[in-house]
Design an enzyme around this catalytic site. Structure first.
Site, mmCIF file in Angstrom:
data_model
loop_
_atom_site.group_PDB
_atom_site.id
_atom_site.type_symbol
_atom_site.label_atom_id
_atom_site.label_comp_id
_atom_site.label_asym_id
_atom_site.label_seq_id
_atom_site.Cartn_x
_atom_site.Cartn_y
_atom_site.Cartn_z
ATOM 1 N N GLY A 223 8.062 11.098 -0.263
ATOM 2 C CA GLY A 223 8.774 11.821 -0.648
ATOM 3 C C GLY A 223 9.657 11.106 0.264
ATOM 4 O O GLY A 223 10.183 9.610 0.734
ATOM 5 N N GLU A 247 4.742 7.182 2.391
ATOM 6 C CA GLU A 247 5.534 6.174 1.872
ATOM 7 C C GLU A 247 7.268 7.345 1.978
ATOM 8 O O GLU A 247 6.796 8.324 1.393
ATOM 9 C CB GLU A 247 5.426 5.836 0.705
ATOM 10 C CG GLU A 247 4.147 5.245 0.607
ATOM 11 C CD GLU A 247 4.446 3.979 1.365
ATOM 12 O OE1 GLU A 247 5.650 3.817 1.938
ATOM 13 O OE2 GLU A 247 3.441 3.166 2.018
ATOM 14 N N CYS A 281 11.906 4.125 -4.971
ATOM 15 C CA CYS A 281 12.072 3.662 -3.785
ATOM 16 C C CYS A 281 12.631 2.514 -3.195
ATOM 17 O O CYS A 281 13.027 2.203 -2.207
ATOM 18 C CB CYS A 281 11.200 4.562 -2.523
ATOM 19 S SG CYS A 281 9.974 4.151 -3.395
#
Ligand code: ADP
Length: 482
Positions: A223, A247, A281
């Site tokens: 997140g 992460e 991401c």
């Protein structure tokens, strides 16, 4: 109402949240139960009680269950992919692709159950054997984001179960439908009650209840950076401390050198920066381009971007779906305004779009004349917004690429072996990508980053065992010293 799965039962709740289609906000996918603190504790208790037996289950039993989960996920990939695209907004091909990936991950870890190995060494003492084995960690809490509603849960759940842990899984609020569908498949595959629990709900209620439980041995989180820090503080201050794997964000660079294949570089950049609406991401948001190719690259990018169709994620012909929700859309728009205020030049996109259905449509935005010190080049926007930063040469491009608080993925487009080799060694990132989009990764190799992007062991591939198992060193003296 779609319910939570706790201690082998589907349990309703006093609260439910509507899951809204970002391509058409009139379309409500379902109402999803929000677990209370008491229900979350019940799920943790159930996982805790189920652990002793499950941690001693045979690797054949674990293999068979994960294999059958993978089989069903793959057999239903079109239906589940459509559901995913409907709730998250990535296009159908990406939704089906992600579900396929999830199925492959379950199959991969079905095999890994059988391959977990240890070491047997001699001892420095006469007549002693040393054995190093890996054992399950305990109850693991899995907290996931909305941008990969099935793949990220899969790459945490599959190794957790493969290595004999029990699970409390909290998906992101915006993507309950994929989480619920996956849970339904998992619990029908034959797991004993309590081994796998689904607790949908907010971070503040369900997430915090997980962080504060002494029965959870480990948390794997994906997140944002602020929430990752909150998870880390809670894991460190817990008694006993919890193992953690975080992460978080990225502000990934993609370097384009003068000698790059221009068409390939533009395809890599468009894919990396804008596909999945830039909500990955691993997306590239800093395109660092050397002087000799800069203007041609910018012209080719804007031409390519003008041909991109932004529309309903489930419609044929759409290249880019909507932004996930109103809050994220506002964040994207505020960064687009900020970039202009900071002196960057908006060369394409960045506009709200009207389509047949009410949704969060934004045309992909490209800034040029960006200085790497600008906030639009330093902070993760998490939308279809990319910046082009001019560099004098390879050395300066590498320096700019590494000048970031993050270190998840780092890409380069070049036809030079010399620069590609140097970049692979010197890019400060967990994943380095040459002549490919920065956002596409394989499922059988490690995933993760450095610096502000990640904390703790890598995810995926056999490296997942570093987090989901704990190492035991056993010494045996058999009675005879040689
Ligand atoms: P995003 O901004 O992308 O939604 P977040 O970091 O807020 O990212 O959310 C990622 C996951 O963390 C979600 O499942 C969210 O509910 C959860 N979360 C948010 N706040 C907390 C918290 N205080 N404790 C535990 N989990 C949380």
């Amino acid at each position: 109402m779609r319910n939570n799965h706790i201690a082998g039962e589907w349990l309703s709740a006093s609260n439910a949240v509507a899951n809204v289609n970002p391509s058409d906000t009139r379309d409500i996918i379902g109402e999803y139960a929000q677990a209370s603190v008491a229900q979350t504790k019940r799920a943790i208790d159930a996982a805790y009680d189920a652990f002793p037996a499950w941690s001693r289950s045979t690797i054949q039993a674990r293999h068979d269950i994960l294999k059958s989960v993978g089989d069903e996920v793959l057999a239903r990939k079109d239906e589940l992919g459509r559901l995913l695209s409907r709730e998250e907004g990535k296009i159908l091909a990406e939704g089906v692709g992600e579900v396929t990936r999830a199925g492959q991950i379950f199959h991969y870890f079905a095999g890994e159950c059988l391959r977990l190995s240890g070491d047997k060494l001699g001892s420095v003492r006469a007549g002693v054997d040393v054995e190093i084995t890996r054992e399950p960690v305990g109850v693991v809490g899995l907290i996931t984001p909305w941008n990969f509603p099935i793949a990220i849960p899969a790459w945490k759940i599959a190794p957790a179960i493969a290595y004999g842990n029990t699970v409390v899984f909290k998906p992101a609020e915006l993507v309950s439908a994929s989480a619920h569908a996956l849970c339904d498949i998992i619990v029908r595959a034959g797991l004993p009650p309590g081994v796998f629990n689904l607790v949908m709900g907010s971070g503040g209620v369900v997430g915090e209840a997980m962080l504060s439980s002494a029965k959870l041995a480990a948390i794997s989180f994906t997140g944002s950076v602020p929430t990752g820090r909150r998870v880390a503080e809670a894991c460190i201050s817990a008694d006993p401390m919890k193992r953690m794997q975080l992460e978080m964000g990225g502000k990934n660079p993609m370097v384009v050198l003068d000698d790059a294949d221009l068409t390939l570089a533009v395809e890599c950049a468009v894919n990396s920066s804008f596909f999945s609406t830039g909500q990955r991401c691993t997306a590239s948001s800093r395109l660092i381009v050397t002087g000799g190719i800069h203007d041609a690259f910018l012209a080719a990018m804007t031409e390519r971007m003008n041909a991109l169709v932004v529309d309903d994620a489930c419609k044929d012909g759409t290249h880019i779906g909507p932004v996930v929700d109103q809050r994220q859309l506002e964040q994207d728009l505020s960064y687009i305004r900020l970039g202009q205020d900071e002196g960057a030049k908006l060369v394409a996109g960045g506009e709200l779009l009207k389509r047949d259905t009410p949704g969060f449509y934004l045309s992909p935005a490209l800034f040029s004349e960006v200085d790497n010190r600008m906030r639009v080049a330093r902070e993760e926007i998490f939308g279809p917004v990319a910046t082009v930063i001019r560099a004098r040469n390879y050395d300066e491009a590498l320096e700019i690429a590494n000048d970031t608080p993050f270190g998840l993925s780092s890409g380069i487009c070049t036809t030079s072996l010399k620069y590609a080799s140097h970049f692979k060694r010197n890019a400060e990132a967990g994943m380095v990508i040459v002549n490919l989009p920065t956002a596409g990764v394989d499922y059988h190799v490690p995933f993760g980053g450095r610096k502000g992007s990640s904390y703790g062991p890598r995810e995926q591939g056999r490296y997942a065992a570093e987090f989901y198992t704990t190492v035991k060193t056993a010494y045996t003296f058999g009675g005879y010293a040689p």
